[in-house]
Enzyme design. Structure first.
Site, PDB file in Angstrom:
ATOM      1  N   GLY A  31       0.817  -1.205   0.000  1.00  0.00           N
ATOM      2  CA  GLY A  31       0.000   0.000   0.000  1.00  0.00           C
ATOM      3  C   GLY A  31       0.850   1.253   0.000  1.00  0.00           C
ATOM      4  O   GLY A  31       2.020   1.221  -0.366  1.00  0.00           O
ATOM      5  N   GLY A  36       5.686   4.836  -8.518  1.00  0.00           N
ATOM      6  CA  GLY A  36       6.453   3.609  -8.781  1.00  0.00           C
ATOM      7  C   GLY A  36       5.540   2.396  -8.849  1.00  0.00           C
ATOM      8  O   GLY A  36       5.671   1.552  -9.753  1.00  0.00           O
ATOM      9  N   HIS A  37       4.599   2.304  -7.915  1.00  0.00           N
ATOM     10  CA  HIS A  37       3.651   1.179  -7.941  1.00  0.00           C
ATOM     11  C   HIS A  37       2.765   1.261  -9.193  1.00  0.00           C
ATOM     12  O   HIS A  37       2.484   0.238  -9.832  1.00  0.00           O
ATOM     13  CB  HIS A  37       2.738   1.215  -6.713  1.00  0.00           C
ATOM     14  CG  HIS A  37       3.440   1.044  -5.416  1.00  0.00           C
ATOM     15  ND1 HIS A  37       3.582   2.058  -4.500  1.00  0.00           N
ATOM     16  CD2 HIS A  37       4.035  -0.043  -4.861  1.00  0.00           C
ATOM     17  CE1 HIS A  37       4.235   1.618  -3.442  1.00  0.00           C
ATOM     18  NE2 HIS A  37       4.534   0.355  -3.629  1.00  0.00           N
ATOM     19  N   GLN A  63       7.870  -9.108   7.805  1.00  0.00           N
ATOM     20  CA  GLN A  63       9.099  -8.581   7.228  1.00  0.00           C
ATOM     21  C   GLN A  63       9.605  -7.326   7.941  1.00  0.00           C
ATOM     22  O   GLN A  63      10.529  -6.679   7.470  1.00  0.00           O
ATOM     23  CB  GLN A  63       8.950  -8.361   5.728  1.00  0.00           C
ATOM     24  CG  GLN A  63       8.010  -7.280   5.291  1.00  0.00           C
ATOM     25  CD  GLN A  63       7.804  -7.316   3.780  1.00  0.00           C
ATOM     26  OE1 GLN A  63       7.092  -8.160   3.255  1.00  0.00           O
ATOM     27  NE2 GLN A  63       8.425  -6.399   3.059  1.00  0.00           N
ATOM     28  N   GLY A 150       9.729  -4.282  -8.568  1.00  0.00           N
ATOM     29  CA  GLY A 150      10.613  -3.187  -8.952  1.00  0.00           C
ATOM     30  C   GLY A 150      12.075  -3.529  -8.694  1.00  0.00           C
ATOM     31  O   GLY A 150      12.399  -4.235  -7.732  1.00  0.00           O
ATOM     32  N   GLU A 151      12.947  -2.998  -9.554  1.00  0.00           N
ATOM     33  CA  GLU A 151      14.397  -3.220  -9.371  1.00  0.00           C
ATOM     34  C   GLU A 151      14.959  -2.387  -8.223  1.00  0.00           C
ATOM     35  O   GLU A 151      16.094  -2.589  -7.813  1.00  0.00           O
ATOM     36  CB  GLU A 151      15.144  -2.899 -10.668  1.00  0.00           C
ATOM     37  CG  GLU A 151      14.919  -3.954 -11.730  1.00  0.00           C
ATOM     38  CD  GLU A 151      15.630  -3.660 -13.035  1.00  0.00           C
ATOM     39  OE1 GLU A 151      16.150  -2.532 -13.207  1.00  0.00           O
ATOM     40  OE2 GLU A 151      15.645  -4.559 -13.890  1.00  0.00           O
ATOM     41  N   SER A 189       7.993   4.611  -0.544  1.00  0.00           N
ATOM     42  CA  SER A 189       7.010   5.050   0.456  1.00  0.00           C
ATOM     43  C   SER A 189       7.689   5.776   1.607  1.00  0.00           C
ATOM     44  O   SER A 189       7.065   6.575   2.303  1.00  0.00           O
ATOM     45  CB  SER A 189       6.262   3.845   1.025  1.00  0.00           C
ATOM     46  OG  SER A 189       5.625   3.169  -0.011  1.00  0.00           O
TER      47      SER A 189
HETATM   48  O1  PAF Z   1       8.163  -4.654  -1.819  1.00  0.00           O
HETATM   49  C1  PAF Z   1       7.170  -4.731  -1.072  1.00  0.00           C
HETATM   50  O2  PAF Z   1       6.328  -3.834  -1.017  1.00  0.00           O
HETATM   51  C2  PAF Z   1       7.001  -5.968  -0.197  1.00  0.00           C
HETATM   52  O3  PAF Z   1       8.239  -6.464   0.205  1.00  0.00           O
HETATM   53  C3  PAF Z   1       6.161  -7.073  -0.867  1.00  0.00           C
HETATM   54  C4  PAF Z   1       6.837  -7.598  -2.120  1.00  0.00           C
HETATM   55  C5  PAF Z   1       4.783  -6.532  -1.207  1.00  0.00           C
HETATM   56  C6  PAF Z   1       5.996  -8.261   0.077  1.00  0.00           C
HETATM   57  O4  PAF Z   1       5.352  -7.893   1.267  1.00  0.00           O
END
Ligand code: PAF
Length: 282
Positions: A31, A36-37, A63, A150-151, A189
């Site tokens: 989110g 970029g998204h 994560q 994304g890279e 973000s």
């Molecule tokens: O790059 C991200 O936003 C996160 O690491 C992902 C790939 C959505 C996994 O939670």
């Protein structure tokens, strides 16, 4: 745009669209969507023949190794949904945490292997295991033909590619070049947490990557080039974590430019950790 919040809704949507037998292109996100998204979405929409586009929004607690970082991660669901609707995607999967992690954070994890040991893996213990676990889970649930990453998060992309290869996931990973502000700062973000002064300094990171790449291509000593880049970033106000030349596949440091190299960098600016990279194909 279908809004899918639980596994039954996702399965129902999949059953509906299965009639058309159109492939699914998947853009995983946490989110707080930015240009970029939306570029990842646009790249998914450019696939031919046209797939259905599903975007996930899930702030993955697995994560984050720092509870404060998880708590302050920007959550902007209404804006995100408006942007995705405008972009014309087919479905958004936005499960609450207990839908994807019904047993909390104590379940099985994917071991992301040696690619996760250094760089962001060293700075954020457990980050890549948590990322790979949730990405694997999303791949199983969504069953996409394509997934776009994304890279900018180069190590993440390398780990996802390795996971898909090593565990035979039937999905094509499409790597999308980093989107940048006009001054070169990679879109992220986290940029919203930069003060005005830090935002003005932040593009130095990419500028140093470009300068270092130029010096390496001109065959200057790797050690001297990396040392100079770190020193210039420190002088500009960054606390450099790493600025390294690596093999782009193994992510191991190299002492000579190889045909498939990448500069990886991470540095703290105030409270914000910035990461960036630059491929060097010589
Ligand atoms: O790059 C991200 O936003 C996160 O690491 C992902 C790939 C959505 C996994 O939670």
């Amino acid at each position: 745009m279908q809004r899918l919040s639980n596994l039954a809704q996702l399965a129902h949507w999949q059953a509906q669209v299965a009639h058309g037998a159109q492939p699914i292109a998947f853009v995983p996100t946490m989110g707080n969507l930015h240009a970029g998204h939306l570029h990842l979405v646009a790249q998914a929409q450019a696939i031919s023949p046209a797939p259905l586009i599903l975007v996930s929004i899930f702030v993955n607690p697995l994560q984050f190794n720092d509870a404060a970082d998880l708590a302050r991660y920007p959550r902007t669901l209404d804006d995100d949904l408006a942007r995705l609707r405008e972009a014309g995607i087919d479905a958004v999967f936005m499960p609450p945490v207990d839908v994807l992690l019904p047993d909390g954070e104590h379940g099985v994890r994917i071991d992301p292997g040696p690619l996760a040991q250094d760089w962001e893996g060293a700075a954020r213990p457990g980050h890549f295991a948590g990322m790979a676990t949730i990405v694997a889970k999303l791949f199983h649930l969504i069953r996409p033909q394509f997934a776009l990453f994304g890279e900018k998060d180069f190590q993440q992309l390398a780990i996802v590619q390795a996971m898909v290869h090593d565990l035979n996931f039937p999905v094509d990973i499409l790597a999308v070049p980093t989107q940048r502000a006009p001054d070169g700062l990679a879109l992220s973000s986290r940029n919203r947490f930069l003060s005005d002064a830090e935002r003005a300094t932040a593009p130095h990171l990419y500028a140093q990557l470009r300068q270092a790449a130029g010096a390496l291509i001109a065959q200057q000593s790797v050690e001297a080039v990396l040392h100079k880049a770190r020193a210039e970033l420190a002088a500009a106000g960054f606390v450099v974590d790493y600025f390294a030349l690596c093999d782009a596949k193994s992510l191991q440091p190299i002492t000579r430019l190889s045909p498939n190299s990448v500069l990886l960098a991470a540095a703290q600016l105030g409270a914000v950790r910035l990461i960036d990279n630059l491929r060097i194909r010589s």
